[in-house]
Design an enzyme around this catalytic site. Sequence first.
Site, PDB file in Angstrom:
ATOM      1  CG  ASN A   9      76.838  19.851  43.450  1.00 10.10           C
ATOM      2  OD1 ASN A   9      75.872  20.469  42.974  1.00 10.10           O
ATOM      3  ND2 ASN A   9      77.778  20.446  44.168  1.00 10.10           N
TER       4      ASN A   9
ATOM      5  CE  LYS B  89      80.440  21.407  41.740  1.00 10.36           C
ATOM      6  NZ  LYS B  89      81.846  21.678  41.826  1.00 10.36           N
TER       7      LYS B  89
ATOM      8  CG  HIS C  24      79.680  22.968  47.367  1.00 14.79           C
ATOM      9  ND1 HIS C  24      80.660  23.668  46.700  1.00 14.79           N
ATOM     10  CD2 HIS C  24      79.737  21.691  46.911  1.00 14.79           C
ATOM     11  CE1 HIS C  24      81.281  22.842  45.862  1.00 14.79           C
ATOM     12  NE2 HIS C  24      80.745  21.635  45.966  1.00 14.79           N
TER      13      HIS C  24
ATOM     14  CD  GLU D 176      81.632  24.873  43.450  1.00 11.79           C
ATOM     15  OE1 GLU D 176      80.410  24.707  43.291  1.00 11.79           O
ATOM     16  OE2 GLU D 176      82.489  24.119  42.948  1.00 11.79           O
TER      17      GLU D 176
ATOM     18  CD  GLU E 195      82.653  18.391  47.501  1.00 11.11           C
ATOM     19  OE1 GLU E 195      82.471  17.672  46.531  1.00 11.11           O
ATOM     20  OE2 GLU E 195      82.198  19.539  47.592  1.00 11.11           O
TER      21      GLU E 195
ATOM     22  N   GLY F  86      87.071  20.310  40.753  1.00 16.60           N
ATOM     23  CA  GLY F  86      87.131  20.812  39.380  1.00 16.60           C
ATOM     24  C   GLY F  86      88.546  20.937  38.830  1.00 16.60           C
TER      25      GLY F  86
ATOM     26  CB  SER G 167      88.929  15.823  40.343  1.00  8.50           C
ATOM     27  OG  SER G 167      88.987  17.227  40.157  1.00  8.50           O
TER      28      SER G 167
HETATM   29  P1  13P Z   1      84.105  17.975  40.667  1.00  5.06           P
HETATM   30  O1  13P Z   1      83.706  16.522  40.728  1.00  5.06           O
HETATM   31  O2  13P Z   1      83.696  18.632  39.386  1.00  5.06           O
HETATM   32  O3  13P Z   1      85.521  18.187  41.048  1.00  5.06           O
HETATM   33  O4  13P Z   1      83.225  18.728  41.785  1.00  5.06           O
HETATM   34  C1  13P Z   1      83.210  18.221  43.068  1.00  5.06           C
HETATM   35  C2  13P Z   1      82.176  18.954  43.846  1.00  5.06           C
HETATM   36  O5  13P Z   1      82.365  20.125  44.148  1.00  5.06           O
HETATM   37  C3  13P Z   1      80.951  18.246  44.186  1.00  5.06           C
HETATM   38  O6  13P Z   1      80.212  18.939  45.124  1.00  5.06           O
END
Ligand code: 13P
Length: 257
Positions: free
Chosen positions: A13, A15, A100, A102, A173, A179, A220
């Site tokens: 991803n 993002k 997601h 976010e 997640e 992150g 992560s």
């Molecule tokens: P990270 O791997 O940067 O923690 O992000 C995970 C994520 O949100 C994947 O969709």
Amino acid sequence: MSDNKNEKIIIANWKMKLGFGDSVKLAKDFSDKFADFKEESKTVVACPSLVSLSEVKKVLGDNVKMGAQNVFWEVQGSYTGEISPNSLEEIGCKYVIVGHSERRKHLLENYAMIHQKVKTLLSSSKLIPIVCIGEEADDRKTDRRDYVLMNQIQQALGGVNIGGDQKIVVAYEPVWAIGSGTALDPEEAKYAHKIIRLALNDMFGMKVVEANFKVVYGGSVTSENVKNFSDLEDIDGLLVGGASLDADEFLKICKNI
Ligand code: 13P
């Protein structure tokens, strides 16, 4: 994604971390680095930004499938700024991330919307939904995680008809792990994935879950900690953010899951 129940799926991803040019550059890098990656039991997916999808598709190569990061719950109409599942299919997407955390946080996307999106994807397209769930840090601290996960699954997928060759990915997640540089501890991951699997079994029956679902972990993940997740029974793959922005690092993850 095939009918092989041992198949792993590893999703990148990207993002909103890269501009158009850098997305195409990274896709080219993926294409070069993954040219010899021919592990039958692994599917690799990259989800670039919306504006770069068409161009990324041209350079991505055959060993990496393409996914989108979002989709709307209608296929056509007066929905300014939204993305039709049909258009995503037209430009070569096979997967799409839905709900997601976010988007849940910044755009107030909720599980009623996520539910509509999943229903539309399954009824009107061949896109495979990657449905995101996961608890907040507070839910974990107060021991509400199991309830939160079961509730999210129920809201997102309750009453949805899944059968035949329809596939669906559930991405666990934990919001606090995304992150943060701290991935979930393997024992905790094992436990949470068991809970998710049991909730799905309860709703759809074990046979359907085995044949039609994958449950992946995200938060992560790096090439350093990927081994923690590779032998866990109920983990069918990974959803990777930061570490997927480097083709070498992501390839290592894909090789080691
Ligand atoms: P990270 O791997 O940067 O923690 O992000 C995970 C994520 O949100 C994947 O969709």
